[in-house]
Write a protein that holds these residues in place. Structure first.
Motif, mmCIF file in Angstrom:
data_model
loop_
_atom_site.group_PDB
_atom_site.id
_atom_site.type_symbol
_atom_site.label_atom_id
_atom_site.label_comp_id
_atom_site.label_asym_id
_atom_site.label_seq_id
_atom_site.Cartn_x
_atom_site.Cartn_y
_atom_site.Cartn_z
ATOM 1 N N GLY A 360 0.753 -1.240 0.000
ATOM 2 C CA GLY A 360 0.000 0.000 0.000
ATOM 3 C C GLY A 360 0.782 1.289 0.000
ATOM 4 O O GLY A 360 0.178 2.362 -0.132
ATOM 5 N N ASP A 361 2.117 1.240 0.150
ATOM 6 C CA ASP A 361 2.896 2.473 0.106
ATOM 7 C C ASP A 361 4.368 2.143 -0.137
ATOM 8 O O ASP A 361 4.760 0.976 -0.204
ATOM 9 C CB ASP A 361 2.727 3.292 1.382
ATOM 10 C CG ASP A 361 2.743 4.797 1.122
ATOM 11 O OD1 ASP A 361 3.457 5.232 0.199
ATOM 12 O OD2 ASP A 361 2.048 5.545 1.848
ATOM 13 N N ASP A 362 5.160 3.186 -0.221
ATOM 14 C CA ASP A 362 6.568 3.125 -0.593
ATOM 15 C C ASP A 362 7.364 2.217 0.341
ATOM 16 O O ASP A 362 7.295 2.350 1.570
ATOM 17 C CB ASP A 362 7.117 4.555 -0.544
ATOM 18 C CG ASP A 362 8.483 4.705 -1.162
ATOM 19 O OD1 ASP A 362 9.141 3.692 -1.419
ATOM 20 O OD2 ASP A 362 8.900 5.855 -1.379
ATOM 21 N N VAL A 363 8.151 1.303 -0.238
ATOM 22 C CA VAL A 363 9.062 0.448 0.527
ATOM 23 C C VAL A 363 10.481 0.742 0.053
ATOM 24 O O VAL A 363 10.862 0.381 -1.054
ATOM 25 C CB VAL A 363 8.740 -1.048 0.347
ATOM 26 C CG1 VAL A 363 9.740 -1.896 1.145
ATOM 27 C CG2 VAL A 363 7.318 -1.354 0.786
ATOM 28 N N ASP A 364 11.252 1.401 0.902
ATOM 29 C CA ASP A 364 12.662 1.667 0.605
ATOM 30 C C ASP A 364 13.582 0.849 1.495
ATOM 31 O O ASP A 364 14.714 0.544 1.108
ATOM 32 C CB ASP A 364 12.979 3.155 0.780
ATOM 33 C CG ASP A 364 12.394 3.991 -0.344
ATOM 34 O OD1 ASP A 364 11.992 3.412 -1.362
ATOM 35 O OD2 ASP A 364 12.328 5.219 -0.197
ATOM 36 N N ALA A 365 13.146 0.510 2.705
ATOM 37 C CA ALA A 365 13.941 -0.355 3.575
ATOM 38 C C ALA A 365 14.070 -1.727 2.944
ATOM 39 O O ALA A 365 13.189 -2.189 2.207
ATOM 40 C CB ALA A 365 13.284 -0.461 4.952
ATOM 41 N N SER A 366 15.174 -2.393 3.228
ATOM 42 C CA SER A 366 15.387 -3.730 2.665
ATOM 43 C C SER A 366 14.534 -4.759 3.384
ATOM 44 O O SER A 366 14.282 -4.668 4.595
ATOM 45 C CB SER A 366 16.862 -4.110 2.771
ATOM 46 O OG SER A 366 17.648 -3.227 2.004
ATOM 47 N N ILE A 367 14.096 -5.750 2.631
ATOM 48 C CA ILE A 367 13.354 -6.863 3.210
ATOM 49 C C ILE A 367 14.320 -7.708 4.035
ATOM 50 O O ILE A 367 15.442 -7.983 3.618
ATOM 51 C CB ILE A 367 12.709 -7.702 2.098
ATOM 52 C CG1 ILE A 367 11.652 -6.861 1.360
ATOM 53 C CG2 ILE A 367 12.105 -8.986 2.652
ATOM 54 C CD1 ILE A 367 11.151 -7.500 0.088
ATOM 55 N N VAL A 368 13.882 -8.096 5.219
ATOM 56 C CA VAL A 368 14.663 -8.952 6.116
ATOM 57 C C VAL A 368 14.028 -10.338 6.102
ATOM 58 O O VAL A 368 12.801 -10.472 6.160
ATOM 59 C CB VAL A 368 14.677 -8.365 7.537
ATOM 60 C CG1 VAL A 368 15.351 -9.322 8.514
ATOM 61 C CG2 VAL A 368 15.372 -7.007 7.548
ATOM 62 N N ILE A 369 14.858 -11.378 6.038
ATOM 63 C CA ILE A 369 14.359 -12.749 5.919
ATOM 64 C C ILE A 369 14.881 -13.577 7.094
ATOM 65 O O ILE A 369 16.074 -13.565 7.389
ATOM 66 C CB ILE A 369 14.801 -13.392 4.593
ATOM 67 C CG1 ILE A 369 14.432 -12.485 3.410
ATOM 68 C CG2 ILE A 369 14.180 -14.771 4.436
ATOM 69 C CD1 ILE A 369 14.885 -13.015 2.061
ATOM 70 N N ASP A 370 13.967 -14.306 7.757
ATOM 71 C CA ASP A 370 14.392 -15.128 8.891
ATOM 72 C C ASP A 370 14.685 -16.553 8.435
ATOM 73 O O ASP A 370 14.610 -16.888 7.251
ATOM 74 C CB ASP A 370 13.372 -15.071 10.027
ATOM 75 C CG ASP A 370 12.047 -15.778 9.714
ATOM 76 O OD1 ASP A 370 11.983 -16.586 8.756
ATOM 77 O OD2 ASP A 370 11.062 -15.519 10.447
ATOM 78 N N ALA A 371 15.033 -17.429 9.389
ATOM 79 C CA ALA A 371 15.486 -18.781 9.051
ATOM 80 C C ALA A 371 14.383 -19.655 8.485
ATOM 81 O O ALA A 371 14.666 -20.718 7.915
ATOM 82 C CB ALA A 371 16.095 -19.437 10.295
ATOM 83 N N GLU A 372 13.131 -19.246 8.626
ATOM 84 C CA GLU A 372 12.012 -19.976 8.038
ATOM 85 C C GLU A 372 11.626 -19.417 6.674
ATOM 86 O O GLU A 372 10.668 -19.889 6.060
ATOM 87 C CB GLU A 372 10.811 -19.946 8.981
ATOM 88 C CG GLU A 372 11.053 -20.654 10.300
ATOM 89 C CD GLU A 372 9.848 -20.591 11.223
ATOM 90 O OE1 GLU A 372 9.010 -19.680 11.031
ATOM 91 O OE2 GLU A 372 9.737 -21.462 12.101
#
Length: 536
Positions: A360-372
């Motif tokens: 729904g809006d601007d995403v500039d931060a990086s996506i973080v991925i966990d161990a799952e």
């Protein structure tokens, strides 16, 4: 996202509003995946002009004389929270392809500034438009004239995290790009230059990447239109290859995202709104100098027509740094579209969309991925569309479910309620640590969020315009501060209830938007005052 000037005065009313965990689950699908089919890339890359190379440096100044290839399929659960590569260092933004590693200790217990680099400020004056000025001549006639409107950019900004690595000759080298348009190379112990700077034609806003497999190569983008590969085994840094922004760009020609190197591929998104997977073909020549022969395998549109209809504009640039888990690469854009591509057959020119969700809006931060393999997505709050209210501004997504991927969302509204259009949401990339997320918000909160439930278990106001991404090293949480103009630290002996350790003003106390790097007793960070600092 265009970087905006930070505010230096904040009303006391900002303290009044808390955050809400959104319990609703969204039912509306994101933009259809069918509109984002990868296309076979055209040969838009250009090789640097054929000038005579300087004499090679000692191998000690290069990562290694025997580069080691990666093992395919390395990115997975074991990568989360771990360093990446075959050489010792913090080699890219957030340390690894899942964006979950932040450096190594010990962390200083009472840090102080030990050097400042360089001798003069790193600045670029950018012309942003024109304004009409009216003057009156001697006869009383009004004369309209135009003059340029300029903005001065100094130091380092978002994201701005440096590379720090251990050279074989014993020198710990810090490498970063600045708003002066140059990549700088600095001795971590002394603050003195270790190599000649590499100058581009415009600002460098993002973070550079050092090859994780021992090849003496540096990867980065500039606002001058180009993504570059630069060799570090000559007398001075030498450009080997560049990729200009796509001529069919939707937004602009900047490269804020930090490249990631996985299985011999360079993966990157551009503000031109396209994603790129590039075969590097790294090698050495008869003289032992590093070579590359890059081939763009796929270019993928980060947008589709549905996204344009949903957001009502064409700001769909990719400014975050792509994240990788197993055979998938994830990115998001300024329209709020979160995309996952399957790279299993990318060398055949195939990268199908396997995940597609609209936040729904601007995403500039990086996506973080966990161990799952779960995704944590931080969202700005600028358009104030109903979708943003439904989803939240810190969102957990399950990219493997056949149902609604949204697990939970945390609202990060403006303060006070009804504040300006730039006053809500998250720009910094959260840190993942022991089942918790540590996130800075634009309104000024530092949050601790339970990754299982989305509950905000701890919150502290640390000042408006918090874009610096938190880092966690040796159970110490460190955050760059904008209003405070320095660094703040907390003990995570109890990860759910941080306790203050220290705070230190950096330089003249100007805003720190950049993400600090922590390495072997040192902290390295740039400031908007025009300088870069080493603390111990």
């Amino acid at each position: 996202m265009t970087q905006r000037p930070y505010l230096v005065v904040v009303s006391a009313a900002l303290l009044a509003v808390g955050l809400v965990v959104l319990a609703v689950r969204t039912s509306g699908p994101g933009p259809a995946a069918a509109d984002a089919r990868p296309v076979v890339a055209q040969p838009t890359a250009t090789t640097a002009p054929g000038t005579a190379a300087p004499e090679p440096t000692s191998p000690a100044a290069s990562p290694t004389t025997s580069p080691m290839p990666e093992n395919r399929g390395m990115v997975g659960a074991s990568t989360v929270g771990s360093p990446w590569g075959t050489i010792a260092g913090l080699l890219q933004f957030r340390g690894n392809p899942t964006r979950t590693w932040y450096g190594t200790g010990p962390v200083p217990t009472a840090p102080r500034e030990v050097w400042r680099y360089p001798d003069r400020t790193m600045c670029t004056e950018e012309v942003t438009g024109e304004e009409v000025v009216q003057t009156t001549d001697a006869e009383g006639n009004v004369i309209d004239t135009t003059r340029p409107v300029t903005k001065l950019w100094c130091g380092t900004g978002w994201t701005g995290q440096p590379v720090v690595w251990e050279r074989p000759d014993g020198v710990t080298e810090v490498i970063f790009g600045g708003f002066d348009g140059a990549v700088h190379f600095v001795d971590a112990a002394t603050g003195e230059a270790t190599r000649a700077k590499f100058q581009t034609g415009h600002m460098i806003k993002g973070s550079v990447t050092l090859d994780p497999n021992g090849f003496p190569l540096l990867y980065f983008g500039s606002r001058d239109d180009n993504l570059r590969i630069v060799a570090l085994d000559r007398g001075d840094p030498v450009e080997l290859w560049r990729l200009p922004a796509n001529p069919n760009r939707v937004w602009n020609n900047d490269w804020d995202g930090n490249p990631v190197i996985v299985d011999g591929l360079l993966l990157e998104g551009g503000e031109d709104s396209w994603f790129y997977a590039i075969e590097l073909n790294r090698d050495t020549d008869a003289d032992g100098l590093v070579t590359v022969a890059p081939e763009v395998l796929v270019e993928v549109e980060g947008w589709n027509d549905q996204l344009f209809r949903d957001v009502g504009d064409r700001n769909v640039s990719i400014e975050n740094s792509v994240a990788v888990f197993e055979d998938r690469v994830y990115f998001a854009n300024s329209g709020g579209r979160v995309v996952g591509l399957d790279l299993a057959d990318v060398r055949r020119g195939e990268a199908p969309v396997v995940f597609d969700y609209w936040v729904g809006d601007d995403v500039d931060a990086s996506i973080v991925i966990d161990a799952e393999g779960m995704l944590y997505v931080s969202v700005e709050l600028e358009r104030f569309l109903p979708r943003a209210e439904e989803v939240g501004q810190l969102v957990k997504l399950d990219p493997y479910t056949a149902g609604d991927p949204r697990v939970w969302g945390v609202a990060v509204p403006p303060r006070p309620p009804g504040g300006g259009p730039d006053d809500g949401g998250i720009w910094g990339t959260p840190a993942l640590h022991e089942g918790l997320l540590y996130a800075t918000t634009h309104p000024g909160d530092l949050l601790v969020v339970d990754t299982a439930t989305g509950e905000v278990v701890w919150r502290q106001d640390i000042g408006y315009h918090e874009w610096s991404s938190p880092v966690v090293v040796d159970d110490t949480l460190i955050v760059g501060a904008c209003e405070e103009g320095g660094l703040l630290a907390w003990s995570l002996r109890d990860p759910r209830a941080p306790t203050p350790l220290w705070d230190v003003t950096v330089g003249g106390g100007a805003c720190i938007e950049s993400t600090p790097a922590v390495w072997n007793g040192g902290i390295y960070v740039g400031s908007r005052d025009g300088f870069f600092y080493g603390l111990r």
